[in-house]
Design an enzyme around this catalytic site. Structure first.
Site, PDB file in Angstrom:
ATOM      1  N   THR A  54       0.839  -1.201   0.000  1.00 40.85           N
ATOM      2  CA  THR A  54       0.000   0.000   0.000  1.00 40.85           C
ATOM      3  C   THR A  54       0.875   1.254   0.000  1.00 40.85           C
ATOM      4  O   THR A  54       0.673   2.172  -0.796  1.00 40.85           O
ATOM      5  CB  THR A  54      -0.935  -0.013   1.236  1.00 40.85           C
ATOM      6  OG1 THR A  54      -1.553  -1.295   1.314  1.00 40.85           O
ATOM      7  CG2 THR A  54      -1.998   1.055   1.130  1.00 40.85           C
ATOM      8  N   ARG A 103      -2.378   4.953   7.377  1.00 39.63           N
ATOM      9  CA  ARG A 103      -2.619   3.610   7.924  1.00 39.63           C
ATOM     10  C   ARG A 103      -2.336   3.694   9.414  1.00 39.63           C
ATOM     11  O   ARG A 103      -1.294   4.202   9.835  1.00 39.63           O
ATOM     12  CB  ARG A 103      -1.706   2.562   7.296  1.00 39.63           C
ATOM     13  CG  ARG A 103      -1.795   1.223   8.040  1.00 39.63           C
ATOM     14  CD  ARG A 103      -1.111   0.103   7.353  1.00 39.63           C
ATOM     15  NE  ARG A 103      -1.794  -0.264   6.131  1.00 39.63           N
ATOM     16  CZ  ARG A 103      -1.472  -1.337   5.402  1.00 39.63           C
ATOM     17  NH1 ARG A 103      -0.483  -2.127   5.789  1.00 39.63           N
ATOM     18  NH2 ARG A 103      -2.136  -1.619   4.293  1.00 39.63           N
TER      19      ARG A 103
HETATM   20  N1   CP Z   1      -2.428  -5.661   1.027  1.00 39.05           N
HETATM   21  C1   CP Z   1      -1.773  -4.812   1.855  1.00 39.05           C
HETATM   22  O1   CP Z   1      -2.371  -3.940   2.490  1.00 39.05           O
HETATM   23  O2   CP Z   1      -0.427  -5.007   1.913  1.00 39.05           O
HETATM   24  P1   CP Z   1       0.576  -4.158   2.780  1.00 39.05           P
HETATM   25  O3   CP Z   1       0.234  -4.421   4.243  1.00 39.05           O
HETATM   26  O4   CP Z   1       1.953  -4.646   2.426  1.00 39.05           O
HETATM   27  O5   CP Z   1       0.378  -2.704   2.460  1.00 39.05           O
END
Ligand code: CP
Length: 305
Positions: A54, A103
């Site tokens: 992400t 996030r």
């Molecule tokens: N799919 C996904 O959110 O992967 P990451 O945690 O690596 O961002």
């Protein structure tokens, strides 16, 4: 349809037509990869939790469109360490950038950030709640590999309780007359709130713990990792670790055109022996993050309609 200045917080905030419109813009971005559409714009990438896909795909998308990126990949190097609140952090980011991607482990954190900021905020995953940009790239992938979104039989496997990607995806797919098979141990089944949402929308779903009982019915099998970081008790996690492991023994029990998806990272849910089969689309799925996130950035910054 105008997405300028829109926050992307939850899939619940988007109509079917809006989802389809974003997918159409993503297709345009895939066909027209290198433009200077976002020259002079700054993305703040605020990652309070680990990420590979992400974070890097948002950064790559922004830079491919001529924009620039500031931000952090861990809150340890920010003034949060000194006790600053998330609200105050976002007020600062608002002054330094044109759009923020966040996030954070706390459910509702992205909504809080959107309230703090007058600039668009994009949720890159808030705890076990939602991961709407993952869902858009999942829809984009399904549309590409199956040629449609409607009337599919979709299996979701693994940790459906804590897996935020399946929560967003269930809501999004419910616009397209799916039949769902939720394959998980009882303790990690899809939360009741999502089941209630499906009942209200008269969407068919089945709860199952044994993949082999339903595998032949599926058009898509969406596998997920057991989300170790969301378990309060490590002993509880140990009970479920490795409970589903897909490998080539699955092949006699599936449709010829079944596609296996996974938001990644995988731990041990999908054996590498499946990677080279025509069923595996999880790396293509992750790569689709680029056109989809380019579309979202261009749309919320008002550079494309
Ligand atoms: N799919 C996904 O959110 O992967 P990451 O945690 O690596 O961002």
């Amino acid at each position: 349809m105008n997405f300028k200045n829109r926050d992307i917080i939850s899939i619940h905030d988007f109509s079917k037509d809006e989802l389809l419109s974003i997918l159409k813009t993503a297709r345009y971005m895939e066909k027209n990869p290198n433009t200077n559409l976002l020259k002079g714009k700054i993305l703040a990438a605020l990652f309070f939790e680990p990420s590979t896909r992400t974070r890097l795909s948002f950064i790559s998308a922004m830079e491919q469109l001529g924009g620039e990126v500031i931000g952090f990949a861990t809150s340890n190097i920010t003034s949060i360490k000194k006790g600053e609140t998330l609200w105050d952090t976002i007020k600062m980011v608002e002054a330094y950038s044109d759009v923020a991607v966040i996030r954070h482990p706390m459910e509702g954190s992205a909504r809080l950030a959107a309230e703090a900021s007058s600039k668009p905020v994009i949720n890159a995953g808030d705890g076990a709640n939602q991961h709407p940009t993952q869902t858009l790239l999942d829809l984009y992938t399904i549309q590409k590999v199956k040629g449609k979104l409607d009337n599919l039989h979709i299996g979701m496997l693994g940790d459906l309780k804590y897996g935020r990607t399946v929560h967003s995806l269930v809501t999004a797919l419910s616009h397209f007359k799916p039949t769902f098979y939720f394959i998980a141990p009882q303790a990690l089944q899809m939360p009741q709130t999502y089941l209630d949402e499906l009942k209200e929308k008269k969407i068919k779903f089945y709860l199952e713990s044994n993949l082999m009982k339903v595998s032949k019915k599926l058009d898509i099998l969406y596998a997920t990792r057991i989300q170790e970081e969301r378990f309060a008790d490590p002993i509880e996690y140990e009970k479920y670790r490795g409970i589903y492991k897909l490998d080539t023994s699955l092949l006699p029990n599936i449709k010829k055109d079944l596609k296996i998806m996974h938001p990644l990272p995988r731990v041990d849910e999908i054996d590498k022996s499946l990677d080279e089969t025509e069923h595996a689309v999880y790396f293509e799925q992750a790569a689709n993050g680029i056109p989809v996130r380019k579309a979202l950035l261009a749309l919320v910054l008002g550079k494309i309609k």
